[in-house]
Design a protein around this motif. Structure first.
Motif, PDB file in Angstrom:
ATOM      1  N   UNK A 387       0.421  -0.904  -0.252  1.00 35.19           N
ATOM      2  CA  UNK A 387      -0.230  -0.502   0.045  1.00 35.19           C
ATOM      3  C   UNK A 387       1.050   0.958  -0.053  1.00 35.19           C
ATOM      4  N   UNK A 388       1.589   0.612   0.764  1.00 29.82           N
ATOM      5  CA  UNK A 388       3.001   2.201   0.797  1.00 29.82           C
ATOM      6  C   UNK A 388       3.725   2.583  -0.121  1.00 29.82           C
ATOM      7  N   UNK A 402      11.122  -9.529   1.544  1.00 29.09           N
ATOM      8  CA  UNK A 402      11.973  -8.720   0.507  1.00 29.09           C
ATOM      9  C   UNK A 402      11.611  -7.675   0.032  1.00 29.09           C
ATOM     10  N   UNK A 403      12.344  -6.462   0.406  1.00 27.31           N
ATOM     11  CA  UNK A 403      11.513  -5.552  -0.241  1.00 27.31           C
ATOM     12  C   UNK A 403      13.028  -5.454  -1.326  1.00 27.31           C
ATOM     13  N   UNK A 404      12.192  -4.779  -2.417  1.00 29.36           N
ATOM     14  CA  UNK A 404      13.477  -4.649  -3.599  1.00 29.36           C
ATOM     15  C   UNK A 404      14.074  -3.188  -3.505  1.00 29.36           C
ATOM     16  N   UNK A 405      15.489  -3.128  -3.941  1.00 27.82           N
ATOM     17  CA  UNK A 405      16.219  -1.703  -3.270  1.00 27.82           C
ATOM     18  C   UNK A 405      17.267  -1.828  -4.656  1.00 27.82           C
ATOM     19  N   UNK A 406      17.185  -2.481  -5.200  1.00 31.14           N
ATOM     20  CA  UNK A 406      18.003  -2.779  -6.460  1.00 31.14           C
ATOM     21  C   UNK A 406      18.906  -1.557  -6.803  1.00 31.14           C
ATOM     22  N   UNK A 407      19.152  -1.067  -7.424  1.00 28.30           N
ATOM     23  CA  UNK A 407      20.693  -0.154  -6.939  1.00 28.30           C
ATOM     24  C   UNK A 407      21.582  -0.325  -5.736  1.00 28.30           C
ATOM     25  N   UNK A 408      22.790  -0.250  -6.045  1.00 26.60           N
ATOM     26  CA  UNK A 408      23.888  -1.171  -4.858  1.00 26.60           C
ATOM     27  C   UNK A 408      24.374   0.357  -3.928  1.00 26.60           C
ATOM     28  N   UNK A 409      23.547   1.467  -3.874  1.00 29.41           N
ATOM     29  CA  UNK A 409      24.067   2.859  -3.420  1.00 29.41           C
ATOM     30  C   UNK A 409      23.168   2.938  -2.180  1.00 29.41           C
ATOM     31  N   UNK A 410      21.898   2.086  -2.860  1.00 28.55           N
ATOM     32  CA  UNK A 410      20.331   2.343  -1.797  1.00 28.55           C
ATOM     33  C   UNK A 410      20.613   1.165  -1.010  1.00 28.55           C
ATOM     34  N   UNK A 468      14.103   6.689  -1.921  1.00 33.80           N
ATOM     35  CA  UNK A 468      13.461   6.648  -3.422  1.00 33.80           C
ATOM     36  C   UNK A 468      13.139   5.163  -3.650  1.00 33.80           C
ATOM     37  N   UNK A 469      12.838   4.510  -2.966  1.00 31.78           N
ATOM     38  CA  UNK A 469      12.622   3.278  -2.848  1.00 31.78           C
ATOM     39  C   UNK A 469      11.275   3.090  -3.630  1.00 31.78           C
ATOM     40  N   UNK A 470      10.115   3.779  -4.082  1.00 35.31           N
ATOM     41  CA  UNK A 470       8.812   3.665  -3.921  1.00 35.31           C
ATOM     42  C   UNK A 470       7.757   3.212  -4.999  1.00 35.31           C
ATOM     43  N   UNK A 472       6.469   0.965  -6.948  1.00 33.52           N
ATOM     44  CA  UNK A 472       5.088   0.736  -7.531  1.00 33.52           C
ATOM     45  C   UNK A 472       4.353   1.357  -7.467  1.00 33.52           C
ATOM     46  N   UNK A 473       4.562   3.077  -6.346  1.00 28.74           N
ATOM     47  CA  UNK A 473       4.007   3.675  -6.817  1.00 28.74           C
ATOM     48  C   UNK A 473       4.430   4.890  -7.632  1.00 28.74           C
ATOM     49  N   UNK A 474       5.666   4.881  -8.451  1.00 33.77           N
ATOM     50  CA  UNK A 474       5.888   5.572  -9.541  1.00 33.77           C
ATOM     51  C   UNK A 474       5.694   4.450 -10.254  1.00 33.77           C
ATOM     52  N   UNK A 475       5.700   3.335 -10.418  1.00 33.07           N
ATOM     53  CA  UNK A 475       4.307   3.083 -11.896  1.00 33.07           C
ATOM     54  C   UNK A 475       3.134   3.253 -11.982  1.00 33.07           C
ATOM     55  N   UNK A 476       2.957   3.144 -10.701  1.00 32.20           N
ATOM     56  CA  UNK A 476       1.364   3.503 -10.294  1.00 32.20           C
ATOM     57  C   UNK A 476       0.849   5.202 -11.305  1.00 32.20           C
ATOM     58  N   UNK A 477       2.398   6.054 -11.311  1.00 29.65           N
ATOM     59  CA  UNK A 477       1.809   7.062 -11.456  1.00 29.65           C
ATOM     60  C   UNK A 477       2.391   7.335 -13.187  1.00 29.65           C
ATOM     61  N   UNK A 478       3.196   6.523 -13.275  1.00 31.04           N
ATOM     62  CA  UNK A 478       3.654   6.915 -15.302  1.00 31.04           C
ATOM     63  C   UNK A 478       1.986   5.870 -15.881  1.00 31.04           C
ATOM     64  N   UNK A 479       1.516   5.284 -15.220  1.00 28.52           N
ATOM     65  CA  UNK A 479       0.431   4.591 -15.903  1.00 28.52           C
ATOM     66  C   UNK A 479      -0.282   5.792 -16.074  1.00 28.52           C
TER      67      UNK A 479
END
Length: 485
Positions: A387-388, A402-410, A468-470, A472-479
């Motif tokens: 939801x977040x 697991x919470x996906x972070x992807x980028x090594x710096x994060x 800037x880890x959210x 899913x929220x970014x994907x919903x915004x782009x859609x």
């Protein structure tokens, strides 16, 4: 399969390239300046060559404060984390006297048995007084006590198999058992995301090892069909034995294996099924008996069942269960049983007592309550994270999130920012996870209260906004933007 966006993949690869380039440049100038200080090895080759420990020196040392954090309390819902400082750019870390009281989201204490338990603790203390802290012997010499015999009986009963054999270390259970079960002329078909202990055990067996796509019964069937037709390499003789190895809950994904489909395929092609239940035994299923209990699979259909006591039972060690003939054979041949020190008596008593709680033999319903609580907590935390706007892997009812972070710096940023806010988390990067799929692995316990989880979610949400880890929220915004256009 996790879909990684183009920009995320690009920035992650770029981060690794920059770390590698700058690391090489620093090594070059360091060697150039200090060449005259080179130690005379008197003909010996250096134990660690420059490229062999490059990853440790130039990547791991930068983030080592996020790992091996010392604690000064039991691994309960809250844990005391000892602060450390470094005066040499993170090369060495020194403990301080400062202690942080943190919400523990990193320990495998799924059922809360690692905390003080009124039923388990008293019996463990009594076993310590009677047997002391160690048997100081292997099982075949003087290391088998009455507790070990009782433990193997209750493990077999709990899992639902005729017999069991216990070991002092969970990792060794896989790595030592597989080479005993199969050798040259045999075929091991292993899930691509199986644990490192399975990988090492399979490699050490001498058998042919083939990997099938993660949790893909169709790919497994294709591999079995092709290899049964072709036979062994060069000679094309029939395989002496085929073993398919899977996990109950995949520890880095938090998802269940497709066990009913896999068993059906193995029956069709006469292959043995070996299942690692390190994270699923005790944690899932109506009665806590693992993946078979959860998915309604008859344990008679699984030939070899392996598990550990380090998660749900709050102890240490591992076990193998199967037919009486199999267990008797392992007692005569397995090096971990013949040469390894036996599981300590207090640890054995802890397992016995915790299993009795789950079986209801403590004259209470606490076992059922613990199982219901860990399931409720896990599903609540997973749904709230989604939801977040966080991208979360795994299945409902799984306590591994697991919470996906992807980028090594994060990865280090997330760990450090959470620690600042008194939340202890575990991060997982390369090589424990694929290069592009860095993540934080949350482990939920029945010991967590709803208030604990709400506070942890508040902190993770705040840190997620900061980094800037959210996704899913970014994907919903782009859609939505795309739909409006």
């Amino acid at each position: 399969m996790v879909a990684v966006s183009y920009m995320t993949a690009l920035t992650t690869y770029f981060s690794y390239v920059m770390l590698f380039v700058f690391g090489q440049v620093r090594d070059f100038f360091h060697n150039l300046i200090d060449w005259w200080k080179h130690t005379n090895l008197q003909g010996y080759a250096p134990i660690c060559l420059g490229l062999e420990d490059f990853y440790i020196r130039r990547l791991y040392l930068r983030v080592q404060d996020c790992f091996q954090r010392p604690i000064s309390s039991r691994p309960d819902a809250w844990v005391d984390v000892v602060d450390r400082v470094s005066t040499d750019n993170n090369k060495t870390l020194k403990r301080t006297t400062k202690v942080r009281r943190c919400i523990n989201l990193g320990s495998y204490n799924y059922l809360g048995f690692a905390s003080t338990d009124e039923y388990c603790m008293s019996s463990v203390i009594q076993s310590l007084k009677r047997y002391r802290a160690s048997t100081c012997s292997t099982r075949v010499d003087g290391g088998t006590t009455t507790l070990h015999s009782e433990l193997e009986e209750i493990v077999a009963e709990f899992v639902g198999k005729p017999a069991a054999l216990v070991f002092g270390m969970g990792y060794v259970t896989n790595s030592a058992i597989l080479p005993v079960l199969i050798g040259k002329g045999g075929l091991i078909v292993s899930d691509s995301l199986n644990h490192n202990s399975i990988v090492n055990g399979a490699r050490g067996s001498g058998a042919k090892v083939i990997v099938f796509q993660h949790n893909s019964p169709s790919h497994l069937e294709k591999i079995l069909k092709e290899n049964i037709v072709d036979g062994q390499p060069r000679t094309h003789r029939a395989w002496k034995k085929i073993i398919v190895v899977v996990e109950g809950i995949y520890s880095m994904e938090g998802e269940f294996c497709k066990l009913p489909e896999i068993i059906s395929i193995c029956k069709k092609y006469k292959a043995y099924v070996y299942i690692d239940e390190a994270h699923s035994i005790g944690a899932v299923g109506k009665t806590g008996r693992g993946i078979c209990d959860l998915l309604g699979v008859d344990t008679a259909d699984v030939d070899i069942m392996m598990g550990t006591f380090t998660k749900s039972f709050g102890s240490c060690g591992g076990y193998i269960t199967g037919s009486k003939e199999l267990i008797q054979y392992l007692k005569y041949t397995c090096p971990a049983h013949l040469y390894g020190t036996s599981i300590t008596p207090p640890a054995a008593q802890q397992i016995i007592s915790s299993m009795k709680v789950l079986l209801g033999r403590d004259d209470s319903s606490r076992g059922a309550q613990k199982l219901a609580k860990v399931r409720e907590n896990s599903n609540y935390f997973r749904s709230e994270l989604r939801k977040l706007g966080f991208e979360v892997l795994g299945d409902n009812d799984s306590p591994v999130i697991p919470i996906m972070l992807y980028n090594v710096a994060k990865l280090p940023a997330f760990s450090r920012e959470c620690l600042k806010r008194n939340v202890a988390v575990v991060i997982v990067g390369f090589p424990a996870a694929p290069l592009l799929l860095g993540r934080a692995r949350i482990c939920i316990s029945s010991a967590h209260t709803r208030e604990d989880l709400a506070k942890a979610l508040e902190v993770i949400s705040r840190v997620g906004d900061l980094l800037g880890m959210k996704y899913l929220k970014a994907q919903l915004k782009d859609r939505k933007e795309a739909e409006l256009q």
